[in-house]
Scaffold this motif. Structure first.
Motif, mmCIF file in Angstrom:
data_model
loop_
_atom_site.group_PDB
_atom_site.id
_atom_site.type_symbol
_atom_site.label_atom_id
_atom_site.label_comp_id
_atom_site.label_asym_id
_atom_site.label_seq_id
_atom_site.Cartn_x
_atom_site.Cartn_y
_atom_site.Cartn_z
ATOM 1 N N LEU A 1 -0.887 8.309 -13.784
ATOM 2 C CA LEU A 1 -0.094 8.131 -12.564
ATOM 3 C C LEU A 1 -0.154 9.367 -11.671
ATOM 4 O O LEU A 1 -0.173 9.248 -10.444
ATOM 5 C CB LEU A 1 1.354 7.780 -12.912
ATOM 6 N N ALA A 2 -0.205 10.550 -12.257
ATOM 7 C CA ALA A 2 -0.327 11.778 -11.465
ATOM 8 C C ALA A 2 -1.659 11.785 -10.716
ATOM 9 O O ALA A 2 -1.708 12.139 -9.526
ATOM 10 C CB ALA A 2 -0.209 13.006 -12.369
ATOM 11 N N GLN A 3 -2.734 11.374 -11.376
ATOM 12 C CA GLN A 3 -4.042 11.301 -10.711
ATOM 13 C C GLN A 3 -4.020 10.246 -9.609
ATOM 14 O O GLN A 3 -4.565 10.451 -8.523
ATOM 15 C CB GLN A 3 -5.154 10.981 -11.711
ATOM 16 N N LEU A 4 -3.402 9.108 -9.891
ATOM 17 C CA LEU A 4 -3.316 8.052 -8.890
ATOM 18 C C LEU A 4 -2.542 8.528 -7.665
ATOM 19 O O LEU A 4 -2.942 8.278 -6.522
ATOM 20 C CB LEU A 4 -2.667 6.807 -9.482
ATOM 21 N N LYS A 5 -1.447 9.234 -7.906
ATOM 22 C CA LYS A 5 -0.660 9.777 -6.791
ATOM 23 C C LYS A 5 -1.525 10.709 -5.950
ATOM 24 O O LYS A 5 -1.498 10.642 -4.712
ATOM 25 C CB LYS A 5 0.572 10.516 -7.329
ATOM 26 N N ALA A 6 -2.313 11.568 -6.586
ATOM 27 C CA ALA A 6 -3.220 12.456 -5.852
ATOM 28 C C ALA A 6 -4.244 11.643 -5.064
ATOM 29 O O ALA A 6 -4.547 11.953 -3.903
ATOM 30 C CB ALA A 6 -3.912 13.420 -6.813
ATOM 31 N N ALA A 7 -4.770 10.588 -5.664
ATOM 32 C CA ALA A 7 -5.752 9.738 -4.988
ATOM 33 C C ALA A 7 -5.158 9.056 -3.764
ATOM 34 O O ALA A 7 -5.865 8.759 -2.800
ATOM 35 C CB ALA A 7 -6.294 8.690 -5.959
ATOM 36 N N CYS A 8 -3.848 8.823 -3.806
ATOM 37 C CA CYS A 8 -3.135 8.152 -2.705
ATOM 38 C C CYS A 8 -2.545 9.147 -1.715
ATOM 39 O O CYS A 8 -1.638 8.798 -0.958
ATOM 40 C CB CYS A 8 -2.037 7.260 -3.267
ATOM 41 N N GLY A 9 -3.031 10.373 -1.727
ATOM 42 C CA GLY A 9 -2.525 11.379 -0.799
ATOM 43 C C GLY A 9 -1.060 11.712 -1.020
ATOM 44 O O GLY A 9 -0.350 12.066 -0.084
ATOM 45 N N GLY A 10 -0.596 11.584 -2.259
ATOM 46 C CA GLY A 10 0.790 11.909 -2.578
ATOM 47 C C GLY A 10 1.748 10.731 -2.497
ATOM 48 O O GLY A 10 2.925 10.875 -2.795
ATOM 49 N N ASP A 11 1.258 9.553 -2.118
ATOM 50 C CA ASP A 11 2.123 8.380 -1.939
ATOM 51 C C ASP A 11 1.882 7.350 -3.037
ATOM 52 O O ASP A 11 1.110 6.405 -2.867
ATOM 53 C CB ASP A 11 1.888 7.756 -0.561
ATOM 54 N N ILE A 12 2.545 7.528 -4.171
ATOM 55 C CA ILE A 12 2.391 6.620 -5.310
ATOM 56 C C ILE A 12 2.834 5.196 -4.971
ATOM 57 O O ILE A 12 2.432 4.236 -5.623
ATOM 58 C CB ILE A 12 3.166 7.161 -6.547
ATOM 59 N N GLU A 13 3.621 5.048 -3.915
ATOM 60 C CA GLU A 13 4.103 3.718 -3.528
ATOM 61 C C GLU A 13 2.970 2.824 -3.022
ATOM 62 O O GLU A 13 3.158 1.613 -2.872
ATOM 63 C CB GLU A 13 5.202 3.827 -2.465
ATOM 64 N N ARG A 14 1.786 3.377 -2.798
ATOM 65 C CA ARG A 14 0.621 2.575 -2.387
ATOM 66 C C ARG A 14 0.065 1.730 -3.530
ATOM 67 O O ARG A 14 -0.760 0.838 -3.305
ATOM 68 C CB ARG A 14 -0.484 3.479 -1.838
ATOM 69 N N LEU A 15 0.522 1.984 -4.753
ATOM 70 C CA LEU A 15 0.028 1.222 -5.900
ATOM 71 C C LEU A 15 0.353 -0.259 -5.729
ATOM 72 O O LEU A 15 1.501 -0.627 -5.487
ATOM 73 C CB LEU A 15 0.661 1.734 -7.203
ATOM 74 N N VAL A 16 -0.659 -1.091 -5.861
ATOM 75 C CA VAL A 16 -0.478 -2.541 -5.854
ATOM 76 C C VAL A 16 -0.355 -3.035 -7.289
ATOM 77 O O VAL A 16 0.532 -3.809 -7.619
ATOM 78 C CB VAL A 16 -1.647 -3.249 -5.127
ATOM 79 N N ARG A 17 -1.282 -2.563 -8.155
ATOM 80 C CA ARG A 17 -1.234 -2.964 -9.565
ATOM 81 C C ARG A 17 -2.166 -2.105 -10.407
ATOM 82 O O ARG A 17 -3.131 -1.538 -9.898
ATOM 83 C CB ARG A 17 -1.602 -4.430 -9.744
ATOM 84 N N VAL A 18 -1.826 -2.040 -11.688
ATOM 85 C CA VAL A 18 -2.740 -1.479 -12.680
ATOM 86 C C VAL A 18 -3.679 -2.623 -13.038
ATOM 87 O O VAL A 18 -3.229 -3.714 -13.389
ATOM 88 C CB VAL A 18 -1.988 -0.992 -13.931
ATOM 89 N N VAL A 19 -4.979 -2.398 -12.923
ATOM 90 C CA VAL A 19 -5.952 -3.458 -13.180
ATOM 91 C C VAL A 19 -6.399 -3.449 -14.642
ATOM 92 O O VAL A 19 -6.320 -4.467 -15.324
ATOM 93 C CB VAL A 19 -7.176 -3.320 -12.248
ATOM 94 N N LYS A 20 -6.877 -2.286 -15.118
ATOM 95 C CA LYS A 20 -7.415 -2.226 -16.483
ATOM 96 C C LYS A 20 -7.324 -0.817 -17.037
ATOM 97 O O LYS A 20 -7.496 0.157 -16.310
ATOM 98 C CB LYS A 20 -8.881 -2.661 -16.517
ATOM 99 N N LEU A 21 -7.039 -0.736 -18.336
ATOM 100 C CA LEU A 21 -7.054 0.522 -19.063
ATOM 101 C C LEU A 21 -8.079 0.429 -20.181
ATOM 102 O O LEU A 21 -8.250 -0.638 -20.778
ATOM 103 C CB LEU A 21 -5.692 0.803 -19.705
#
Length: 152
Positions: free
Chosen positions: A73-93
């Protein structure tokens, strides 16, 4: 409820995204899909090392997998420019468990990540998944997990 508020409610503050340890990028965005490189089990006290089936219990392994979820989630937040709320869904782990040849509870270990993501994200956290054994992992860590996410 926002993702940030839910994480706060769970007592989780996302750390800064861990830097890559070699010649790769921590995430890659292609369209609205973010591929996050494998995140190793690393808690507040440092690396969580060990081998399931030898010197770690399933519960300890699941706890290690939860730390991977927080790093994802920390990496995803960085990928979203600091806006974790852009997450639509976790697709696959894809989860890798440092385990003995006889150990067969890899899914129970990776549940530590999956259960946390569903608890924190609700239906956005439900995902496809693989859980596999590895004879060893980088730096002797117990768990490594990579993820694919859809963002807005």
């Amino acid at each position: 409820m926002s993702i940030t508020n839910r994480l706060t409610e769970l007592g989780v503050i996302l750390p800064d995204a861990p830097a890559p340890a070699a010649n790769y990028v921590p995430f890659m965005q292609v369209g609205n899909i973010v591929y996050v490189s494998g995140q190793i089990s690393n808690g507040p006290d440092g690396l969580i090392t060990g081998k399931l089936g030898a010197d770690m219990s399933v519960e300890e392994g699941a706890g290690a997998a939860k730390t991977c979820a927080i790093s994802l989630l920390a990496q995803l937040k960085a990928a979203c420019g600091g806006d974790i709320e852009r997450l639509v869904r976790v697709v696959k782990l894809t989860g890798f468990v440092n385990s003995t040849q006889e150990f067969t509870d890899q899914p129970k270990v990776i549940n530590g990540c999956s259960d946390f993501l569903v608890e924190a994200l609700g239906d956005k956290g439900r995902h496809a998944r693989s859980a596999v054994s590895a004879p060893s992992l980088p730096l002797g860590v117990a768990v490594e997990i990579e993820g694919i996410f859809e963002i807005a």
